[in-house]
Structures are given as structure tokens and as C-alpha cells.
Design an enzyme around this catalytic site. Structure first.
Site, PDB file in Angstrom:
ATOM      1  N   ASN A  20     116.425  30.806 -18.047  1.00 26.67           N
ATOM      2  CA  ASN A  20     115.778  31.834 -17.251  1.00 26.67           C
ATOM      3  C   ASN A  20     116.634  33.089 -17.376  1.00 26.67           C
ATOM      4  O   ASN A  20     117.675  33.210 -16.740  1.00 26.67           O
ATOM      5  CB  ASN A  20     115.693  31.361 -15.794  1.00 26.67           C
ATOM      6  CG  ASN A  20     114.954  32.341 -14.913  1.00 26.67           C
ATOM      7  OD1 ASN A  20     114.629  33.454 -15.337  1.00 26.67           O
ATOM      8  ND2 ASN A  20     114.694  31.938 -13.690  1.00 26.67           N
ATOM      9  N   ARG A  61     111.588  30.656 -19.406  1.00 24.55           N
ATOM     10  CA  ARG A  61     110.729  31.196 -18.354  1.00 24.55           C
ATOM     11  C   ARG A  61     110.347  32.614 -18.762  1.00 24.55           C
ATOM     12  O   ARG A  61     111.222  33.447 -18.988  1.00 24.55           O
ATOM     13  CB  ARG A  61     111.472  31.226 -17.026  1.00 24.55           C
ATOM     14  CG  ARG A  61     110.608  31.802 -15.942  1.00 24.55           C
ATOM     15  CD  ARG A  61     111.388  32.142 -14.709  1.00 24.55           C
ATOM     16  NE  ARG A  61     110.461  32.692 -13.725  1.00 24.55           N
ATOM     17  CZ  ARG A  61     110.821  33.482 -12.732  1.00 24.55           C
ATOM     18  NH1 ARG A  61     112.084  33.808 -12.576  1.00 24.55           N
ATOM     19  NH2 ARG A  61     109.932  33.926 -11.881  1.00 24.55           N
ATOM     20  N   HIS A  88     105.417  33.387  -9.632  1.00 23.24           N
ATOM     21  CA  HIS A  88     105.908  32.100  -9.075  1.00 23.24           C
ATOM     22  C   HIS A  88     104.992  30.935  -9.463  1.00 23.24           C
ATOM     23  O   HIS A  88     104.971  29.912  -8.784  1.00 23.24           O
ATOM     24  CB  HIS A  88     105.979  32.124  -7.527  1.00 23.24           C
ATOM     25  CG  HIS A  88     106.924  33.126  -6.952  1.00 23.24           C
ATOM     26  ND1 HIS A  88     106.678  33.777  -5.772  1.00 23.24           N
ATOM     27  CD2 HIS A  88     108.118  33.575  -7.384  1.00 23.24           C
ATOM     28  CE1 HIS A  88     107.672  34.595  -5.498  1.00 23.24           C
ATOM     29  NE2 HIS A  88     108.563  34.489  -6.470  1.00 23.24           N
ATOM     30  N   ASN A  96     113.795  34.599  -2.185  1.00 19.47           N
ATOM     31  CA  ASN A  96     114.021  36.038  -2.155  1.00 19.47           C
ATOM     32  C   ASN A  96     112.709  36.773  -2.378  1.00 19.47           C
ATOM     33  O   ASN A  96     112.404  37.741  -1.714  1.00 19.47           O
ATOM     34  CB  ASN A  96     115.014  36.414  -3.243  1.00 19.47           C
ATOM     35  CG  ASN A  96     116.377  36.620  -2.642  1.00 19.47           C
ATOM     36  OD1 ASN A  96     116.493  37.116  -1.525  1.00 19.47           O
ATOM     37  ND2 ASN A  96     117.401  36.221  -3.366  1.00 19.47           N
ATOM     38  N   GLY A  97     111.946  36.275  -3.345  1.00 17.91           N
ATOM     39  CA  GLY A  97     110.556  36.704  -3.505  1.00 17.91           C
ATOM     40  C   GLY A  97     109.695  35.690  -2.772  1.00 17.91           C
ATOM     41  O   GLY A  97     110.049  34.507  -2.712  1.00 17.91           O
ATOM     42  N   ARG A 154     111.425  43.469  -0.456  1.00 13.79           N
ATOM     43  CA  ARG A 154     110.122  44.070  -0.803  1.00 13.79           C
ATOM     44  C   ARG A 154     109.192  44.042   0.408  1.00 13.79           C
ATOM     45  O   ARG A 154     109.146  43.044   1.127  1.00 13.79           O
ATOM     46  CB  ARG A 154     109.469  43.291  -1.954  1.00 13.79           C
ATOM     47  CG  ARG A 154     110.124  43.532  -3.297  1.00 13.79           C
ATOM     48  CD  ARG A 154     109.626  42.572  -4.359  1.00 13.79           C
ATOM     49  NE  ARG A 154     110.561  41.491  -4.573  1.00 13.79           N
ATOM     50  CZ  ARG A 154     110.325  40.425  -5.340  1.00 13.79           C
ATOM     51  NH1 ARG A 154     109.172  40.275  -5.941  1.00 13.79           N
ATOM     52  NH2 ARG A 154     111.240  39.491  -5.490  1.00 13.79           N
ATOM     53  N   ARG A 170     119.556  33.646   6.466  1.00 13.44           N
ATOM     54  CA  ARG A 170     120.594  32.949   7.257  1.00 13.44           C
ATOM     55  C   ARG A 170     121.297  33.925   8.197  1.00 13.44           C
ATOM     56  O   ARG A 170     121.472  33.651   9.383  1.00 13.44           O
ATOM     57  CB  ARG A 170     121.623  32.281   6.332  1.00 13.44           C
ATOM     58  CG  ARG A 170     121.083  31.014   5.699  1.00 13.44           C
ATOM     59  CD  ARG A 170     121.926  30.593   4.559  1.00 13.44           C
ATOM     60  NE  ARG A 170     121.725  31.497   3.410  1.00 13.44           N
ATOM     61  CZ  ARG A 170     121.901  31.157   2.151  1.00 13.44           C
ATOM     62  NH1 ARG A 170     122.305  29.951   1.859  1.00 13.44           N
ATOM     63  NH2 ARG A 170     121.686  32.013   1.181  1.00 13.44           N
ATOM     64  N   GLU A 229     111.748  24.627 -10.618  1.00 13.80           N
ATOM     65  CA  GLU A 229     111.065  25.348 -11.697  1.00 13.80           C
ATOM     66  C   GLU A 229     111.584  24.914 -13.068  1.00 13.80           C
ATOM     67  O   GLU A 229     110.820  24.832 -14.021  1.00 13.80           O
ATOM     68  CB  GLU A 229     111.240  26.857 -11.496  1.00 13.80           C
ATOM     69  CG  GLU A 229     110.356  27.366 -10.362  1.00 13.80           C
ATOM     70  CD  GLU A 229     110.771  28.710  -9.810  1.00 13.80           C
ATOM     71  OE1 GLU A 229     111.798  28.765  -9.104  1.00 13.80           O
ATOM     72  OE2 GLU A 229     110.078  29.702 -10.073  1.00 13.80           O
TER      73      GLU A 229
END
Ligand code: AMP
Length: 394
Positions: free
Chosen positions: A7, A90, A179, A208-209, A238, A281, A381
Site C-alpha cells: 500500500n 492497493r 474503502h 481516519n477516513g 475532513r 482517543r 484490507e
């Protein structure tokens, strides 16, 4: 057979070497902060855990160092690069050209390059990773697994924006989705677990996304990210859904440049913009201490998820299971609890005790009387990519 999964991102390269079809991880690692003097290299194999800070200027250098680790006389796992049967890459954007995992050749690389215009942060480093891997592992088959492939089944009514038709037909402006590898992996696990012939599932990937996908009988019918990975849920940095008038107001009345607005909405918004931190967190810890901004951001985050659950349940005319996955989905019982709160009318009832239990396995966290199963499924993934590579080559 050994399949290396790569990736390759804008400033990092992650890899996992898997023995397939045993699905066994042989080793894994990553290079972060490529381009800096203090780049970080990690390599993990059984109980060997290496972390080094070294200058790594380019992706080529980073990947070469990782390849050297693989063949290292003591720490290594292969004799030479020929032991790698295939490399699975990926690739974030395959546009409408790739509905399937694909063996890479010159034409495929040209297409990946073509879609760089639509994914400027992702496709160029993905392509670079492919070209370096071709040199480092010359006998291995190189295979591309596209994040967008899973969404090729979506009906046009969910893919098209309500702007003049030519933007869809000529300029390819539409929902592509992201994703996909994660949503496919966890939804297949859920379908197996449900053991039903037909299924209506909402997969919720919160990392995160963040994104959600409505899945009927294993195929996607709607998805929250769009033309780029920016629509929908509130993410680490975002904004997700936003009225486009805000963009015009920022530009025309507040004097922001287009580039500043892009940075603002992609890098400075979401949980980061609302709280000063993009890591849930930290936000949860501050919320517990009474920080009002953090409490509100968590509420807003869960509320957005709830609205999409409602929308997708309506779109599918029913719901068998919700899946929570990725860093937040797998670990934050708080977000899961708030997203599932007061959803009895949809048949969603969370078991508060089961919700708090933490395991690395698929687990069911709904009450016994809940009509909808609520599942926490760790995403993987890299394994999904390796499985798809194996399927293509067998
Ligand atoms: P991912 O992109 O899937 O690696 O997810 C990264 C996100 O997961 C980070 O922003 C963290 O906020 C979140 N995360 C990871 N572990 C936890 C945890 N134990 N509780 C809450 N959030 C977590």
C-alpha cells in the site's frame, strides 16, 4: 505461495507478506515520512520488532530497504526476490475501467495514471509503488486491487450528481467510492455469519477516513464517499457533507483561495477542526474531563452516522445487520453506543455490556431481541487484497 501486499501512499509504504491460501502473515512493516531525514522504518516478524529512524528520500529507497529486510540473512523471510509469487497493490482509483482485480500491464498502468487526475494524492504513489515493485520483484506477477471496484454495481441514481448530464457522460463526474476493499471484506464475513440467502447490510468503516456502504446480497447499492474521499461522515480532518454554498462564501466573501479551501476542508476540518485533535482517543479522554467542544464533536459524529443508517435502511427497504469496522468502529464503544442510541424503531438494539467487550474477532453486540444484528468485524484490507490476488491467479 507468498503474496506481498503493498500500500504505497504519498509519504508512506505499508506492506504485508502473506503465505496463501493459509492466510498466514509472515511479516509486515512500513516506511513512514518518506522524503524526510527522520523517516521511520518498522519491520515485524514473529517476535522481531524493528523500528529505526533513518533518512529515506524516495519511495524507491524506502521499498528497497524493505526488500532488503525480506532477504536479510538473519531477520529475513525469503532467499531472494524470486520467492515472491505475486505482489498485490492497493490502487485507490480505478474509475469505471476496473470492476475487478486486474493483472498489471502497460495499458493498466496508463489507466491508473489517467485516473491520477481524479485521485492526485493517491494514484501517483500507487503507480510509483507498482513500478518500483516491478524492478525489485521482476519474476512476481503484479496485480492491482482497486478501492473503487466494489462500487461499480451501484445504480446510477446513487452514482449521479444532480448537475447537467454532460458532466456525468463526458467529464466522468460521479460517485466512485472508496474503502471498497474493507467494506467488501467485512460484508463478506457478515454474510457468512448471518447464514441467510439474502441480506441487507450497512457497513460502517470508521478510521481516519470514514465511510458507509449499503450492501444488498453482497453488492453495494449506495455509499457515503463520492467523487473524492471527502463526502459523508465527519472524519479525522475532513468535514464530510457540507453545503457547497459555504465554499462560495469562503471564496467570495471571506477571501480564501481555492487551495486554502481545499486544505481547510480536507486537512483542518472534521474532528480536528472541531476539537484540535483528529485522534478519537484524545477527544474521548478530553470529553470525559468535561471539554464541551469534544463532547459536541462526538455527538455530531455519531449523529451523522445515525442519519446515514436511517437513509440506507430506507434505500434498502430493510436492514439485517450493521457492521462497525476500522480503528474507531472496532475500538470505540462510545461512538457505537451513540450511533445506535434510540434506533428501536428500526429494530436496532445495542447490548451495552457486549458493546464494551474488546476482542480481535467478529463479535455480535446487539441484544437477543434486536431484529438487526450489530456486528464488530476487524477489517483486514491486506488479507482481502491477497485473497483477491490468489483468486485471480488460480
Ligand atoms: P484507522 O485509520 O483504521 O487506523 O483508524 C485510526 C483511528 O482509530 C484513529 O483516529 C483513532 O482515533 C481511532 N482509534 C484507534 N484505537 C482507538 C480506541 N481504542 N478508542 C477510540 N478510537 C480509537
Amino acid at each position: 505461495m507468498k503474496i506481498l501486499v503493498l500500500n504505497s501512499g504519498s509519504s508512506s509504504i505499508k506492506f504485508k507478506l502473506l503465505e496463501m491460501p493459509l492466510e498466514k502473515i509472515i511479516c509486515s512493516g512500513m516506511v513512514e515520512r518518506i522524503g524526510y531525514e527522520d523517516a521511520i522504518l518498522r519491520f515485524k516478524k514473529d517476535d522481531i520488532n524493528v523500528q529505526e529512524t533513518v533518512p529515506i528520500k524516495t519511495h524507491r529507497e524506502g521499498l528497497s530497504i524493505l526488500a532488503n529486510y525480506l532477504t536479510h540473512p538473519q531477520k529475513g523471510v525469503i532467499k531472494n526476490s524470486n520467492d515472491i509469487y505475486a505482489v498485490g497493490h492497493r490502487v485507490v482509483h480505478g474509475g469505471d475501467s476496473f470492476a475487478e482485480t486486474t493483472l498489471i500491464n502497460g495499458a493498466v498502468k496508463n489507466e491508473i495514471n489517467y485516473y491520477s487526475a481524479l485521485a492526485p494524492l493517491h494514484n501517483p504513489p500507487n503507480l510509483e509503488g507498482i513500478e518500483i515493485a516491478e524492478k525489485l520483484f521482476p519474476t512476481a506477477k503484479q496485480v492491482a486491487v482497486f478501492d473503487t471496484a466494489f462500487y461499480q454495481t451501484m445504480p446510477i441514481k446513487a452514482r449521479k450528481y444532480a448537475i447537467p448530464n454532460t458532466f456525468y457522460t463526458e467529464d466522468n463526474i460521479k460517485v466512485y467510492g472508496f474503502h471498497g476493499t474493507s467494506h467488501k471484506y467485512v460484508s463478506e464475513k457478515a454474510i457468512k455469519y448471518l447464514g441467510k440467502e439474502t441480506s441487507k447490510i450497512i457497513s460502517i468503516h470508521l478510521g481516519n477516513g470514514c465511510s458507509m456502504t449499503a450492501i444488498v446480497n453482497g453488492t453495494s447499492v449506495d455509499h457515503s464517499l463520492g467523487f473524492a474521499p471527502s463526502n459523508g461522515l465527519i472524519m479525522g480532518s475532513r468535514s464530510g457533507d457540507i453545503d457547497h454554498s459555504v465554499i462560495f462564501y469562503l471564496a467570495e466573501s471571506l477571501g480564501y483561495s481555492l487551495n486554502e479551501i481545499k486544505q481547510l476542508l480536507n486537512k483542518k476540518s472534521g474532528m480536528l477542526g472541531l476539537t484540535g485533535s483528529s485522534d478519537l482517543r484524545d477527544i474521548q479522554a478530553k470529553a470525559e474531563e468535561g471539554d464541551k467542544n469534544c463532547q459536541l464533536a462526538i455527538d455530531m459524529n455519531a449523529y451523522r452516522i445515525k442519519k446515514y443508517i436511517g437513509g440506507y435502511a430506507a434505500a434498502m427497504n430493510g436492514l439485517d445487520a450493521l457492521i462497525f469496522t476500522a480503528g474507531i468502529g472496532e475500538n470505540s464503544s462510545l461512538i457505537r453506543r451513540l450511533a445506535c442510541l434510540d434506533m428501536d424503531y428500526l429494530g436496532i438494539q445495542l447490548d451495552l455490556v457486549k458493546n464494551e467487550k474488546q476482542t480481535n474477532e467478529l463479535r455480535e453486540i446487539n441484544t437477543d431481541s434486536s431484529q438487526v444484528k450489530i456486528l464488530v468485524i476487524p477489517t483486514n484490507e491486506e488479507l482481502e487484497i491477497a485473497k483477491q490476488v490468489l483468486e485471480l491467479l488460480s
